[in-house]
Scaffold this motif. Structure first.
Motif, PDB file in Angstrom:
ATOM      1  N   THR A   1       0.811  -1.215   0.000  1.00  0.00           N
ATOM      2  CA  THR A   1       0.000   0.000   0.000  1.00  0.00           C
ATOM      3  C   THR A   1       0.845   1.265   0.000  1.00  0.00           C
ATOM      4  OG1 THR A   1      -0.126  -0.065   2.422  1.00  0.00           O
ATOM      5  CG2 THR A   1      -1.914  -1.141   1.187  1.00  0.00           C
ATOM      6  N   ARG A   2       2.161   1.111   0.123  1.00  0.00           N
ATOM      7  CA  ARG A   2       3.068   2.269   0.089  1.00  0.00           C
ATOM      8  C   ARG A   2       4.036   2.104  -1.075  1.00  0.00           C
ATOM      9  NH1 ARG A   2       6.377   3.604   5.003  1.00  0.00           N
ATOM     10  NH2 ARG A   2       7.118   1.468   4.655  1.00  0.00           N
ATOM     11  N   LEU A   3       4.357   3.218  -1.727  1.00  0.00           N
ATOM     12  CA  LEU A   3       5.266   3.164  -2.865  1.00  0.00           C
ATOM     13  C   LEU A   3       6.631   2.629  -2.453  1.00  0.00           C
ATOM     14  CD1 LEU A   3       5.881   3.726  -5.814  1.00  0.00           C
ATOM     15  CD2 LEU A   3       6.359   6.118  -5.209  1.00  0.00           C
ATOM     16  N   GLU A   4       7.100   3.029  -1.290  1.00  0.00           N
ATOM     17  CA  GLU A   4       8.407   2.555  -0.807  1.00  0.00           C
ATOM     18  C   GLU A   4       8.431   1.036  -0.722  1.00  0.00           C
ATOM     19  OE1 GLU A   4      11.349   2.980   3.112  1.00  0.00           O
ATOM     20  OE2 GLU A   4       9.393   3.997   3.056  1.00  0.00           O
ATOM     21  N   ASP A   5       7.343   0.455  -0.211  1.00  0.00           N
ATOM     22  CA  ASP A   5       7.287  -1.005  -0.098  1.00  0.00           C
ATOM     23  C   ASP A   5       7.224  -1.661  -1.472  1.00  0.00           C
ATOM     24  OD1 ASP A   5       7.291  -0.737   2.651  1.00  0.00           O
ATOM     25  OD2 ASP A   5       5.103  -0.800   2.822  1.00  0.00           O
ATOM     26  N   ALA A   6       6.479  -1.061  -2.407  1.00  0.00           N
ATOM     27  CA  ALA A   6       6.388  -1.612  -3.762  1.00  0.00           C
ATOM     28  C   ALA A   6       7.752  -1.614  -4.435  1.00  0.00           C
ATOM     29  CB  ALA A   6       5.383  -0.812  -4.586  1.00  0.00           C
ATOM     30  N   VAL A   7       8.478  -0.509  -4.283  1.00  0.00           N
ATOM     31  CA  VAL A   7       9.819  -0.401  -4.868  1.00  0.00           C
ATOM     32  C   VAL A   7      10.743  -1.455  -4.270  1.00  0.00           C
ATOM     33  CG1 VAL A   7      11.860   1.060  -4.994  1.00  0.00           C
ATOM     34  CG2 VAL A   7       9.614   2.024  -5.499  1.00  0.00           C
ATOM     35  N   ASN A   8      10.678  -1.631  -2.954  1.00  0.00           N
ATOM     36  CA  ASN A   8      11.552  -2.604  -2.302  1.00  0.00           C
ATOM     37  C   ASN A   8      11.195  -4.033  -2.692  1.00  0.00           C
ATOM     38  OD1 ASN A   8      13.031  -0.631  -0.972  1.00  0.00           O
ATOM     39  ND2 ASN A   8      11.705  -0.651   0.846  1.00  0.00           N
ATOM     40  N   GLU A   9       9.905  -4.315  -2.842  1.00  0.00           N
ATOM     41  CA  GLU A   9       9.494  -5.653  -3.268  1.00  0.00           C
ATOM     42  C   GLU A   9      10.014  -5.962  -4.662  1.00  0.00           C
ATOM     43  OE1 GLU A   9       8.102  -8.095  -1.809  1.00  0.00           O
ATOM     44  OE2 GLU A   9       7.068  -7.313  -0.043  1.00  0.00           O
TER      45      GLU A   9
END
Length: 302
Positions: free
Chosen positions: A12-20
């Motif tokens: 749900t957060r862009l930071e998490d999407a980028v890290n995934e």
């Protein structure tokens, strides 16, 4: 067929999407609208190890005017852009969107997804290239912007790195003295274009200041050419008569077609046939765009 097995995450957060995505070591794919990716997965033309679903990432559903540009974030659906009045500020985009697939596909497909997929016959990449829109890429190293004319590097190949998420695109808004044109030929509406053109013309008074022509469906990516000299010469010879102008343009455009249309052709149309389509469409739309620039009118493409 069915897709090969893959892991699935829905941050749900862009930071998490980028890290995934970065954590997949090049084996990840971003899922937004899915109108291009899902069929590719079903046919096993792609076998990602992980899908990063960005449909619930906060902030990626924004469509907003920022003064000199229209910003379209990654999760904005094509149908929304097609009908939002903010799109009036980018007439070429409004002209092109009704030609993208069918309305059911536009209801799910995203503008940024079309850019990332980079089909050579797609309409939205051609508009982006014609206007040289700025594409925003986000990775663990931060955010960078890439001009659209540098973004597309080949058939379904772009400047996207394995850790990049295409998070937005900024289309420049139209200004006084600009006119636009868009047209394509396909076997049926919604089919892949056999040839298509996107046109931007800028005038100062009655003088052609700039003319940009982008062709799609005729090469491995959108092909853009400055045709200011050719248009100015035709205008000088024909005056402001749009019919005479359109009649004078095919000759110089035929020479340009030799370099811009380099597809090998297929069962639906040879290279020579596509060159003839390109010449006809380009001449007509350049004349229309020039007339619209003079009159300050950019309505829906007829």
């Amino acid at each position: 067929m069915k897709a090969a097995p893959f892991a699935y995450v829905r941050p749900t957060r862009l930071e998490d999407a980028v890290n995934e995505l970065a954590g997949s070591d090049g084996g990840g794919k971003v899922l937004a609208g899915g109108q291009s990716l899902v069929p590719v997965l079903a046919m096993r033309l792609a076998r990602p190890e992980k899908l990063v679903d960005i449909t619930t990432v906060e902030g990626l559903d924004q469509l907003r005017s920022t003064g000199d540009s229209l910003e379209v974030a990654a999760m904005v659906r094509q149908r929304r852009v097609e009908h939002d009045r903010a799109t009036d500020s980018v007439p070429l985009l409004r002209m092109a969107l009704p030609w993208v697939g069918h309305r059911e596909l536009r209801s799910r497909g995203t503008v940024c997804g079309s850019l990332a997929h980079a089909d050579p016959a797609a309409e939205i990449p051609a508009v982006a290239a014609c206007l040289n829109a700025r594409i925003t890429l986000t990775s663990p190293r931060g955010t960078r912007q890439v001009p659209a004319r540098e973004f597309f590097t080949g058939a379904m190949t772009t400047a996207l790195g394995s850790e990049d998420i295409l998070t937005a695109i900024r289309f420049p808004v139209a200004t006084d003295g600009e006119g636009f044109g868009f047209a394509e030929i396909a076997r049926r509406h919604g089919d892949f274009a056999l040839a298509g053109v996107a046109v931007r013309v800028a005038v100062s008074g009655e003088r052609v200041r700039e003319a940009t022509l982008t062709a799609f469906g005729v090469s491995d990516r959108p092909v853009t050419r400055d045709v200011s000299t050719e248009l100015a010469s035709a205008v000088s010879a024909s005056g402001q008569d749009g019919v005479r102008l359109a009649a004078r343009l095919p000759e110089p455009l035929a020479d340009i077609a030799q370099g811009m249309v380099d597809t090998d052709g297929d069962a639906h149309g040879s290279r020579d046939y596509r060159r003839r389509l390109f010449v006809t469409l380009s001449g007509r739309e350049l004349a229309k765009a020039h007339d619209r620039a003079l009159r300050g009118i950019n309505g829906d493409n007829p």
